[in-house]
Enzyme design. Sequence first.
Site, PDB file in Angstrom:
ATOM      1  N   ASN A  12      41.361  37.343  49.706  1.00  0.00           N
ATOM      2  CA  ASN A  12      40.607  37.411  50.956  1.00  0.00           C
ATOM      3  C   ASN A  12      41.206  36.487  51.997  1.00  0.00           C
ATOM      4  O   ASN A  12      42.010  35.600  51.681  1.00  0.00           O
ATOM      5  CB  ASN A  12      39.153  36.957  50.752  1.00  0.00           C
ATOM      6  CG  ASN A  12      38.331  37.935  49.944  1.00  0.00           C
ATOM      7  OD1 ASN A  12      38.543  39.141  49.998  1.00  0.00           O
ATOM      8  ND2 ASN A  12      37.387  37.414  49.182  1.00  0.00           N
ATOM      9  N   GLY A  40      39.531  34.225  48.490  1.00  0.00           N
ATOM     10  CA  GLY A  40      39.396  35.125  47.353  1.00  0.00           C
ATOM     11  C   GLY A  40      39.405  34.298  46.090  1.00  0.00           C
ATOM     12  O   GLY A  40      40.283  33.438  45.902  1.00  0.00           O
ATOM     13  N   ALA A  43      42.729  34.629  44.144  1.00  0.00           N
ATOM     14  CA  ALA A  43      43.865  34.014  44.828  1.00  0.00           C
ATOM     15  C   ALA A  43      43.731  32.497  44.876  1.00  0.00           C
ATOM     16  O   ALA A  43      44.713  31.766  44.705  1.00  0.00           O
ATOM     17  CB  ALA A  43      43.991  34.587  46.235  1.00  0.00           C
ATOM     18  N   ASN A  44      42.519  32.010  45.120  1.00  0.00           N
ATOM     19  CA  ASN A  44      42.312  30.558  45.119  1.00  0.00           C
ATOM     20  C   ASN A  44      42.649  29.956  43.758  1.00  0.00           C
ATOM     21  O   ASN A  44      43.302  28.910  43.659  1.00  0.00           O
ATOM     22  CB  ASN A  44      40.866  30.233  45.469  1.00  0.00           C
ATOM     23  CG  ASN A  44      40.530  30.492  46.918  1.00  0.00           C
ATOM     24  OD1 ASN A  44      41.411  30.648  47.756  1.00  0.00           O
ATOM     25  ND2 ASN A  44      39.245  30.554  47.225  1.00  0.00           N
ATOM     26  N   ASN A 186      28.516  29.834  36.624  1.00  0.00           N
ATOM     27  CA  ASN A 186      27.718  28.709  37.105  1.00  0.00           C
ATOM     28  C   ASN A 186      26.277  28.920  36.645  1.00  0.00           C
ATOM     29  O   ASN A 186      25.993  29.827  35.862  1.00  0.00           O
ATOM     30  CB  ASN A 186      27.828  28.553  38.627  1.00  0.00           C
ATOM     31  CG  ASN A 186      27.304  29.763  39.395  1.00  0.00           C
ATOM     32  OD1 ASN A 186      26.508  30.559  38.901  1.00  0.00           O
ATOM     33  ND2 ASN A 186      27.763  29.909  40.632  1.00  0.00           N
ATOM     34  N   THR A 222      29.667  25.829  34.706  1.00  0.00           N
ATOM     35  CA  THR A 222      29.955  24.868  35.766  1.00  0.00           C
ATOM     36  C   THR A 222      28.651  24.451  36.437  1.00  0.00           C
ATOM     37  O   THR A 222      27.824  25.289  36.779  1.00  0.00           O
ATOM     38  CB  THR A 222      30.936  25.454  36.789  1.00  0.00           C
ATOM     39  OG1 THR A 222      30.404  26.661  37.338  1.00  0.00           O
ATOM     40  CG2 THR A 222      32.271  25.776  36.128  1.00  0.00           C
ATOM     41  N   GLY A 224      28.394  22.092  39.186  1.00  0.00           N
ATOM     42  CA  GLY A 224      28.594  21.368  40.439  1.00  0.00           C
ATOM     43  C   GLY A 224      28.877  19.900  40.197  1.00  0.00           C
ATOM     44  O   GLY A 224      29.711  19.530  39.363  1.00  0.00           O
ATOM     45  N   ASP A 255      36.808  27.758  41.885  1.00  0.00           N
ATOM     46  CA  ASP A 255      38.100  28.411  41.712  1.00  0.00           C
ATOM     47  C   ASP A 255      39.142  27.411  41.214  1.00  0.00           C
ATOM     48  O   ASP A 255      39.983  27.746  40.371  1.00  0.00           O
ATOM     49  CB  ASP A 255      38.562  29.025  43.034  1.00  0.00           C
ATOM     50  CG  ASP A 255      37.515  29.956  43.644  1.00  0.00           C
ATOM     51  OD1 ASP A 255      36.737  30.546  42.873  1.00  0.00           O
ATOM     52  OD2 ASP A 255      37.483  30.060  44.883  1.00  0.00           O
TER      53      ASP A 255
END
Length: 319
Positions: A12, A40, A43-44, A186, A222, A224, A255
């Site tokens: 993205n 994205g 991609a990240n 998450n 996950t 945070g 990511d």
Amino acid sequence: MTPRVVVVGAVNVDLVVRADRLPGPGETVVGPGVERYGGGKGANAAVAAARAGAEVRYCGAVGADDTGSGALAELRAEGIDVEDVAVLSDVATGVALIVVDGGGENQIAVGAGANAAVDPAAVRAAVARSADWAGCVLVSTEIPPEAVAAAVETAAAHGLSCVLNPAPVAAGLVDLLGLGPVATPNRSELRDLYALVGEGAGETAEMAAAVAARTGAPVVVTLGGDGVLVVDPERGPTALPAPSAEVRDTTGAGDTFNGVLAVALAAGAPVGEAAARGVAAASLSVGTVGARSGMPSGAAIDRAVGAVGGAVGAARSTS
């Protein structure tokens, strides 16, 4: 030996507005301007993996537009192989619209664009091509369910380690859990996954244990700023706290975690150690504006892990 990772997911462009607070339903908030970043989840994560020291191949799709060309150029600049990214002439590149508040929390809406046209057959071919090369396949779910299934199934067929980032959760994922991917939800995604395999709701560890029982593999939740919870179907739950961090922008932290987790697994690390490296990397990433701007190098991750007492030594059992 350099770890090698195949990433399958969305590409993205992120358009970010910073405001004092996030908007409520039907509400408009105003920020000083608009910022553009590569984005994205897939991609990240690929960028995070590359910066952590891995060789990375990427599989996805962009539009045949300036936005897509720019997105691919950014991935190439990170040393990522984009041979398996399709360039589609009849659809635009995906775009994410992001609002970030003064505390670094975000609200995101995504226009899938080319990501919704990722071809399952192309995904199967890309993962199979890398079967003798890769140590891990990382799959995120901002692409069609059939393409997600193609990636997980092909990884399993070739005996490759697989990380499945279920963001978002789709009903078809329940059939993939039995193939043994390491799922990385998450809190809210865990509830959605649990709804596919159980009834009602329970504590985080209880729900993660139910999902792990289905996968036969660890589930890494996950949390945070609270770090992650690793639930092994045989060893039970272990909490990995996050080091303290100055939070400017949480966009891309998950990511970053997934990309670094995949790199560590590709290098042969046990899941607890891999998750601890991911937590350290994510804690570094939130100190800088933009999903990718703060993604750390392998050396920086080494220092952050050491600062919290070592990858596994930093864990405290919750069992």
